[in-house]
Design a protein around this motif. Structure first.
Motif, PDB file in Angstrom:
ATOM      1  N   VAL A  36       8.473  26.123  -9.719  1.00 52.80           N
ATOM      2  CA  VAL A  36       9.719  25.612  -9.146  1.00 52.80           C
ATOM      3  C   VAL A  36       9.547  25.430  -7.646  1.00 52.80           C
ATOM      4  CG1 VAL A  36      11.256  26.614 -10.874  1.00 52.80           C
ATOM      5  CG2 VAL A  36      10.631  27.956  -8.857  1.00 52.80           C
ATOM      6  N   ARG A  43      10.682  26.315  -4.034  1.00 53.29           N
ATOM      7  CA  ARG A  43      11.335  27.461  -3.398  1.00 53.29           C
ATOM      8  C   ARG A  43      12.578  27.001  -2.641  1.00 53.29           C
ATOM      9  NH1 ARG A  43      10.522  32.734  -1.513  1.00 53.29           N
ATOM     10  NH2 ARG A  43      11.041  33.114   0.670  1.00 53.29           N
ATOM     11  N   ASP A  44      13.681  27.755  -2.785  1.00 50.09           N
ATOM     12  CA  ASP A  44      14.942  27.370  -2.141  1.00 50.09           C
ATOM     13  C   ASP A  44      15.298  28.265  -0.961  1.00 50.09           C
ATOM     14  OD1 ASP A  44      15.508  29.665  -3.522  1.00 50.09           O
ATOM     15  OD2 ASP A  44      17.197  28.852  -4.667  1.00 50.09           O
ATOM     16  N   ASP A 101      17.942  22.867 -11.638  1.00 49.93           N
ATOM     17  CA  ASP A 101      17.923  23.534 -10.337  1.00 49.93           C
ATOM     18  C   ASP A 101      16.494  23.930  -9.977  1.00 49.93           C
ATOM     19  OD1 ASP A 101      20.618  23.262 -10.452  1.00 49.93           O
ATOM     20  OD2 ASP A 101      21.061  25.371 -10.841  1.00 49.93           O
ATOM     21  N   ASN A 102      16.152  23.776  -8.697  1.00 46.75           N
ATOM     22  CA  ASN A 102      14.824  24.116  -8.175  1.00 46.75           C
ATOM     23  C   ASN A 102      13.722  23.234  -8.745  1.00 46.75           C
ATOM     24  OD1 ASN A 102      16.223  27.218  -8.613  1.00 46.75           O
ATOM     25  ND2 ASN A 102      15.635  26.584  -6.550  1.00 46.75           N
ATOM     26  N   MET A 149       8.471  31.616 -10.719  1.00 46.85           N
ATOM     27  CA  MET A 149       9.860  32.029 -10.912  1.00 46.85           C
ATOM     28  C   MET A 149      10.019  33.454 -10.387  1.00 46.85           C
ATOM     29  SD  MET A 149      10.694  29.364 -12.631  1.00 46.85           S
ATOM     30  CE  MET A 149       9.648  28.080 -13.315  1.00 46.85           C
ATOM     31  N   GLY A 184      12.657  36.562  -8.129  1.00 49.16           N
ATOM     32  CA  GLY A 184      13.930  37.000  -7.590  1.00 49.16           C
ATOM     33  C   GLY A 184      13.903  38.499  -7.364  1.00 49.16           C
ATOM     34  N   VAL A 216      16.125  36.640 -14.155  1.00 49.56           N
ATOM     35  CA  VAL A 216      15.547  35.612 -13.289  1.00 49.56           C
ATOM     36  C   VAL A 216      15.050  34.434 -14.119  1.00 49.56           C
ATOM     37  CG1 VAL A 216      13.556  35.111 -11.817  1.00 49.56           C
ATOM     38  CG2 VAL A 216      14.944  37.135 -11.380  1.00 49.56           C
ATOM     39  N   ARG A 259      16.861  30.836 -13.549  1.00 49.53           N
ATOM     40  CA  ARG A 259      16.102  29.803 -12.839  1.00 49.53           C
ATOM     41  C   ARG A 259      15.552  28.717 -13.752  1.00 49.53           C
ATOM     42  NH1 ARG A 259      14.369  31.526  -7.281  1.00 49.53           N
ATOM     43  NH2 ARG A 259      13.117  29.635  -7.419  1.00 49.53           N
ATOM     44  N   THR A 260      15.472  28.993 -15.058  1.00 52.10           N
ATOM     45  CA  THR A 260      14.895  27.996 -15.961  1.00 52.10           C
ATOM     46  C   THR A 260      15.785  27.685 -17.158  1.00 52.10           C
ATOM     47  OG1 THR A 260      13.735  29.603 -17.367  1.00 52.10           O
ATOM     48  CG2 THR A 260      12.591  28.843 -15.381  1.00 52.10           C
TER      49      THR A 260
END
Length: 234
Positions: free
Chosen positions: A31, A33-34, A112-113, A45, A47, A62, A66-67
């Motif tokens: 992903v 990085r935010d 997202d990401n 991935m 957190g 996480v 995230r996925t």
């Protein structure tokens, strides 16, 4: 409840190395990085673990957040804790590797990401020590796969022997002799031949097989000889 005085607080994170198989290639899910630093760069991935979570709970949260993935095979394999691994704060990372069938879960990925699948041989530069995490996760996966049919977690319910061979060759980054691989695989007694064939790969087609779950525990040790000279991969 009191606190331990004179001790420095250390953050604990979880990072998930997600290996996937699309029927022909082994890949890894990354992903963008935010967070600063390195915002926008490719990352595993990850957190931070919450005070009320176990590492396993945090890793599953996480992964799902995230996925969009859940109920996938995941295994803890190492803690990464070099003092300078995170330039922002002192952070330990508990690393997990996960195994999924890409075709089964592709539609569940959240946008997202910007999650994206990469070939293991074509990964972009990763933040922090994430490249080292991938390298050691692959080493652990190779070790496990030489002792146990763990790679079936990456396959659909029915599969062909060429697909399974492609999976093993992708994980070990080598070529296996077709006849020897097929002979060793069938000699385990763990595969049940189906009447249906995969006609997409060739005109003749290849028969589908399924894993015999009823005899899994008693016969899985026969997979020990499936990978020739496994020590050279570790």
């Amino acid at each position: 409840m009191g606190e331990y005085t004179g001790q420095t607080r250390i953050l604990v994170a979880v990072d998930c190395i997600i290996f996937g198989f699309d029927g022909s290639d082994i890949k890894i899910l990354l992903v963008e990085r935010d967070l600063a630093p390195d915002k926008g760069k490719w990352s595993l991935m990850g957190g931070f673990m919450r005070p009320n979570e176990s590492p396993e709970d945090a890793a599953n949260r996480v992964l799902q957040l995230r996925t969009g993935l859940n109920n996938v095979y995941m295994e803890q394999f190492r803690v990464f804790g070099k003092p300078d691994r995170d330039p922002v704060e002192r952070t330990l990372s508990i690393a997990y590797f996960a195994l999924i069938d890409i075709q089964q879960y592709q539609q569940q990925l959240v946008s997202d990401n910007h999650p994206e699948w990469f070939l293991l041989t074509d990964m972009p530069d990763l933040i922090f020590d994430h490249a080292e995490m991938v390298k050691l996760a692959l080493k652990e996966l190779r070790y496990k796969a030489a002792l146990h049919p763990i790679l079936f977690q990456l396959l659909p319910g029915k599969f062909t022997i060429p697909q399974l061979q492609a999976l093993y060759e992708g994980v070990y980054q080598t070529r296996f002799d077709d006849r020897n691989f097929s002979r060793k695989l069938l000699s385990t007694g763990l595969l049940v031949k189906q009447n249906e064939k995969d006609k997409q790969s060739s005109k003749k087609g290849a028969f589908y097989y399924q894993l015999d779950q009823s005899h899994y525990e008693e016969k899985f040790e026969k997979f020990l000889n499936l990978v020739p000279n496994p020590d050279k991969f570790f």
